[in-house]
Write a protein that holds these residues in place. Sequence first.
Motif, PDB file in Angstrom:
ATOM      1  N   LYS A  98      16.760  45.958  52.990  1.00 20.09           N
ATOM      2  CA  LYS A  98      15.698  45.328  53.767  1.00 20.09           C
ATOM      3  C   LYS A  98      16.365  44.169  54.493  1.00 20.09           C
ATOM      4  CE  LYS A  98      11.934  46.377  50.613  1.00 20.09           C
ATOM      5  NZ  LYS A  98      10.950  45.814  49.691  1.00 20.09           N
ATOM      6  N   VAL A  99      16.219  44.128  55.800  1.00 17.37           N
ATOM      7  CA  VAL A  99      16.841  43.071  56.595  1.00 17.37           C
ATOM      8  C   VAL A  99      15.775  42.490  57.504  1.00 17.37           C
ATOM      9  CG1 VAL A  99      18.680  42.468  58.212  1.00 17.37           C
ATOM     10  CG2 VAL A  99      19.031  44.336  56.588  1.00 17.37           C
ATOM     11  N   ARG A 100      15.572  41.187  57.429  1.00 19.77           N
ATOM     12  CA  ARG A 100      14.594  40.538  58.296  1.00 19.77           C
ATOM     13  C   ARG A 100      15.281  39.460  59.122  1.00 19.77           C
ATOM     14  NH1 ARG A 100      12.366  35.490  57.066  1.00 19.77           N
ATOM     15  NH2 ARG A 100      13.123  34.621  55.114  1.00 19.77           N
ATOM     16  N   PHE A 101      14.653  39.090  60.213  1.00 21.40           N
ATOM     17  CA  PHE A 101      15.175  38.036  61.065  1.00 21.40           C
ATOM     18  C   PHE A 101      14.378  36.767  60.825  1.00 21.40           C
ATOM     19  CE2 PHE A 101      15.045  35.798  65.248  1.00 21.40           C
ATOM     20  CZ  PHE A 101      16.335  35.315  65.186  1.00 21.40           C
ATOM     21  N   SER A 102      15.076  35.665  60.696  1.00 21.03           N
ATOM     22  CA  SER A 102      14.456  34.352  60.541  1.00 21.03           C
ATOM     23  C   SER A 102      14.755  33.541  61.797  1.00 21.03           C
ATOM     24  CB  SER A 102      15.033  33.652  59.302  1.00 21.03           C
ATOM     25  OG  SER A 102      14.479  32.372  59.153  1.00 21.03           O
ATOM     26  N   PRO A 103      13.779  33.422  62.701  1.00 17.27           N
ATOM     27  CA  PRO A 103      14.035  32.743  63.972  1.00 17.27           C
ATOM     28  C   PRO A 103      14.214  31.237  63.809  1.00 17.27           C
ATOM     29  CG  PRO A 103      11.726  33.304  63.782  1.00 17.27           C
ATOM     30  CD  PRO A 103      12.410  33.908  62.593  1.00 17.27           C
ATOM     31  N   SER A 104      14.949  30.675  64.736  1.00 12.42           N
ATOM     32  CA  SER A 104      15.154  29.228  64.762  1.00 12.42           C
ATOM     33  C   SER A 104      13.927  28.551  65.360  1.00 12.42           C
ATOM     34  CB  SER A 104      16.370  28.882  65.620  1.00 12.42           C
ATOM     35  OG  SER A 104      16.472  27.484  65.755  1.00 12.42           O
ATOM     36  N   SER A 105      13.612  27.394  64.837  1.00 13.66           N
ATOM     37  CA  SER A 105      12.553  26.554  65.411  1.00 13.66           C
ATOM     38  C   SER A 105      13.042  25.116  65.526  1.00 13.66           C
ATOM     39  CB  SER A 105      11.277  26.636  64.568  1.00 13.66           C
ATOM     40  OG  SER A 105      11.540  26.192  63.246  1.00 13.66           O
TER      41      SER A 105
END
Length: 115
Positions: A98-105
Amino acid sequence: MHCNFCEEEKTFNLKVEGDVGADAIWCDECYCNFDIYEIPISKVLKARLADWMQQYGEWIDWDKDVVRHNAFQIEDKHNKMGELLTAEVLKELGEEYKVRFSPSSSARMYANLDS
């Protein structure tokens, strides 16, 4: 994938996330940062992830510790590329992971600090 910090010493839950001085792939359970060269993906994808990480934080003027005038656009472009790279990582690793993306904020965080 072997993870030194997880209780079972392995994980199938990963995330792609940008950060200063880190590699792009993290354990999504204990948040350990993996060495990109230990990830079983192609050399081409490793290079693309490394290039993407080199661009992390271009929306911040580090000398002045403020966001640049077009920070949100730069960060959004970086996040869109991160989403594409995440899909490629998942494709190369296969359904076992399972691979998810964690966007920058961080641009928004820095902008709020300046207010």
